[in-house]
Design a protein around this motif. Sequence first.
Motif, mmCIF file in Angstrom:
data_model
loop_
_atom_site.group_PDB
_atom_site.id
_atom_site.type_symbol
_atom_site.label_atom_id
_atom_site.label_comp_id
_atom_site.label_asym_id
_atom_site.label_seq_id
_atom_site.Cartn_x
_atom_site.Cartn_y
_atom_site.Cartn_z
ATOM 1 N N MET A 1 0.840 -1.192 0.000
ATOM 2 C CA MET A 1 0.000 0.000 0.000
ATOM 3 C C MET A 1 0.880 1.250 0.000
ATOM 4 N N THR A 2 0.449 2.268 -0.718
ATOM 5 C CA THR A 2 1.195 3.512 -0.835
ATOM 6 C C THR A 2 0.486 4.631 -0.081
ATOM 7 N N ILE A 3 1.266 5.502 0.564
ATOM 8 C CA ILE A 3 0.674 6.649 1.245
ATOM 9 C C ILE A 3 0.096 7.599 0.203
ATOM 10 N N GLU A 4 -1.158 7.963 0.365
ATOM 11 C CA GLU A 4 -1.840 8.861 -0.557
ATOM 12 C C GLU A 4 -2.214 10.146 0.155
ATOM 13 N N ILE A 5 -2.570 11.163 -0.650
ATOM 14 C CA ILE A 5 -2.920 12.465 -0.094
ATOM 15 C C ILE A 5 -4.117 12.351 0.851
ATOM 16 N N ARG A 6 -5.044 11.412 0.569
ATOM 17 C CA ARG A 6 -6.230 11.260 1.428
ATOM 18 C C ARG A 6 -5.850 10.770 2.810
ATOM 19 N N HIS A 7 -4.770 9.958 2.897
ATOM 20 C CA HIS A 7 -4.293 9.509 4.208
ATOM 21 C C HIS A 7 -3.741 10.685 5.003
ATOM 22 N N LEU A 8 -2.943 11.516 4.338
ATOM 23 C CA LEU A 8 -2.339 12.668 5.020
ATOM 24 C C LEU A 8 -3.412 13.660 5.452
ATOM 25 N N ARG A 9 -4.367 13.920 4.563
ATOM 26 C CA ARG A 9 -5.407 14.892 4.887
ATOM 27 C C ARG A 9 -6.272 14.394 6.049
ATOM 28 N N ALA A 10 -6.538 13.102 6.090
ATOM 29 C CA ALA A 10 -7.327 12.535 7.189
ATOM 30 C C ALA A 10 -6.615 12.729 8.525
ATOM 31 N N ALA A 11 -5.307 12.486 8.534
ATOM 32 C CA ALA A 11 -4.546 12.639 9.773
ATOM 33 C C ALA A 11 -4.469 14.101 10.199
ATOM 34 N N ILE A 12 -4.268 15.001 9.243
ATOM 35 C CA ILE A 12 -4.138 16.428 9.560
ATOM 36 C C ILE A 12 -5.431 16.975 10.145
ATOM 37 N N VAL A 13 -6.562 16.657 9.529
ATOM 38 C CA VAL A 13 -7.847 17.173 10.016
ATOM 39 C C VAL A 13 -8.194 16.546 11.360
ATOM 40 N N THR A 14 -7.864 15.284 11.543
ATOM 41 C CA THR A 14 -8.114 14.634 12.825
ATOM 42 C C THR A 14 -7.313 15.304 13.935
ATOM 43 N N ALA A 15 -6.066 15.619 13.648
ATOM 44 C CA ALA A 15 -5.232 16.292 14.644
ATOM 45 C C ALA A 15 -5.789 17.671 14.980
ATOM 46 N N GLY A 16 -6.287 18.365 13.963
ATOM 47 C CA GLY A 16 -6.807 19.708 14.195
ATOM 48 C C GLY A 16 -8.094 19.723 14.984
ATOM 49 N N THR A 17 -8.939 18.734 14.790
ATOM 50 C CA THR A 17 -10.229 18.678 15.483
ATOM 51 C C THR A 17 -10.177 17.848 16.759
ATOM 52 N N SER A 19 -10.769 14.836 16.978
ATOM 53 C CA SER A 19 -11.965 13.993 16.989
ATOM 54 C C SER A 19 -12.144 13.352 15.626
ATOM 55 N N PHE A 20 -12.339 12.029 15.604
ATOM 56 C CA PHE A 20 -12.606 11.340 14.353
ATOM 57 C C PHE A 20 -13.960 11.765 13.775
ATOM 58 N N SER A 21 -14.947 11.949 14.642
ATOM 59 C CA SER A 21 -16.285 12.280 14.151
ATOM 60 C C SER A 21 -16.303 13.674 13.530
ATOM 61 N N ARG A 22 -15.680 14.661 14.193
ATOM 62 C CA ARG A 22 -15.651 16.011 13.632
ATOM 63 C C ARG A 22 -14.821 16.061 12.347
ATOM 64 N N ALA A 23 -13.723 15.331 12.325
ATOM 65 C CA ALA A 23 -12.893 15.296 11.118
ATOM 66 C C ALA A 23 -13.656 14.675 9.961
ATOM 67 N N ALA A 24 -14.424 13.627 10.242
ATOM 68 C CA ALA A 24 -15.203 12.959 9.192
ATOM 69 C C ALA A 24 -16.232 13.913 8.591
ATOM 70 N N LYS A 25 -16.861 14.731 9.450
ATOM 71 C CA LYS A 25 -17.854 15.695 8.939
ATOM 72 C C LYS A 25 -17.194 16.729 8.035
ATOM 73 N N ILE A 26 -16.024 17.222 8.434
ATOM 74 C CA ILE A 26 -15.320 18.223 7.638
ATOM 75 C C ILE A 26 -14.936 17.659 6.276
ATOM 76 N N LEU A 27 -14.489 16.403 6.259
ATOM 77 C CA LEU A 27 -14.035 15.781 5.019
ATOM 78 C C LEU A 27 -15.160 15.100 4.253
ATOM 79 N N SER A 28 -16.375 15.142 4.818
ATOM 80 C CA SER A 28 -17.566 14.560 4.168
ATOM 81 C C SER A 28 -17.373 13.072 3.875
ATOM 82 N N VAL A 29 -16.874 12.344 4.853
ATOM 83 C CA VAL A 29 -16.741 10.890 4.746
ATOM 84 C C VAL A 29 -17.317 10.264 6.009
#
Length: 302
Positions: A1-17, A19-29
């Motif tokens: 498996m290769t690191i993709e931009i979606r992996h990095l963005r998920a981690a960054i938004v999670t760190a900022g919020t 919260s997994f739930s708040r990050a998921a809402k921001i990223l619409s997933v």
Amino acid sequence: MTIEIRHLRAAIVTAGTQSFSRAAKILSVKQSALSRRVQALEQMLGVQLFERTKRGTFATENGKAFLTVAERIVTDIDNLLTTAKNVSYGEEGRLAIGFSSSLMTGNLRFAIGDYIARYPDVQFDGIEGGTEKLFSGLQARMVDAAIIPALITEPGITRRNLWTERLVVAVPDNYPLTTADAIHWTDLRSEVFVLPTQGIGPAVSELLAAKLAAHGHRAKIITQDTSIESVISTVTIGRYITIATEASTGVNWPDLKFLEISDNGGPARLEFALYWRPDNQNPALGKFLKMLQERYPILQGE
């Protein structure tokens, strides 16, 4: 498996919020999908990025170090995407100008403002940094030209003197010399100065040390890894003073005064120069050089 931009963005938004739930809402997933992305990233790295608790999701020390780099990567990719979508390279193109002084007022702001007004279809990117960073950018062709307060000779780089800016000393408004007719370098011989390690700091430090040494005095200089604006904002504490250019006087600083420094019968000045690679064929750079030549017709190439 290769690191993709979606992996990095998920981690960054999670760190900022935090919260997994708040990050998921921001990223619409879905939260489960976001959680799987972060877990997959941790598995690929072999490092735990987050500590999951009932209070929230918090970055570990390893996670903080990784996320700092990840944020830069995502920002760079977003900038590239924006450039690819909105800028057609060629005759219009992109111009990257490095600088190391405030853009609040002064010649630098006016010159860049003129260019943007004349060529609105050229993407203008400003890159702020110290001399070493900007010269590395020139050599790597990541920076088209740099405007810095220094006179440096380097192979493959052309220099052209531009303008000078008055130097002022920033002091608390109750400073003893605020009522003096003129401030000379020797009047400052007992003062402690704080200057930034980047921007105009190194050039001002060198000038200050030379001016006081000429009269047998040693300059007391402390350097800080911060901006000149941050240094100025803390001068009112009364522990030290600093030196800035006239560009900094365009902002209202409460409880602070700027005093002009007299040097050889006139105001002390700091010289700025333009540096670029003569083999840089970017049409946008050619327009910038032509505009500067028109604005400052007595420029002398060196």
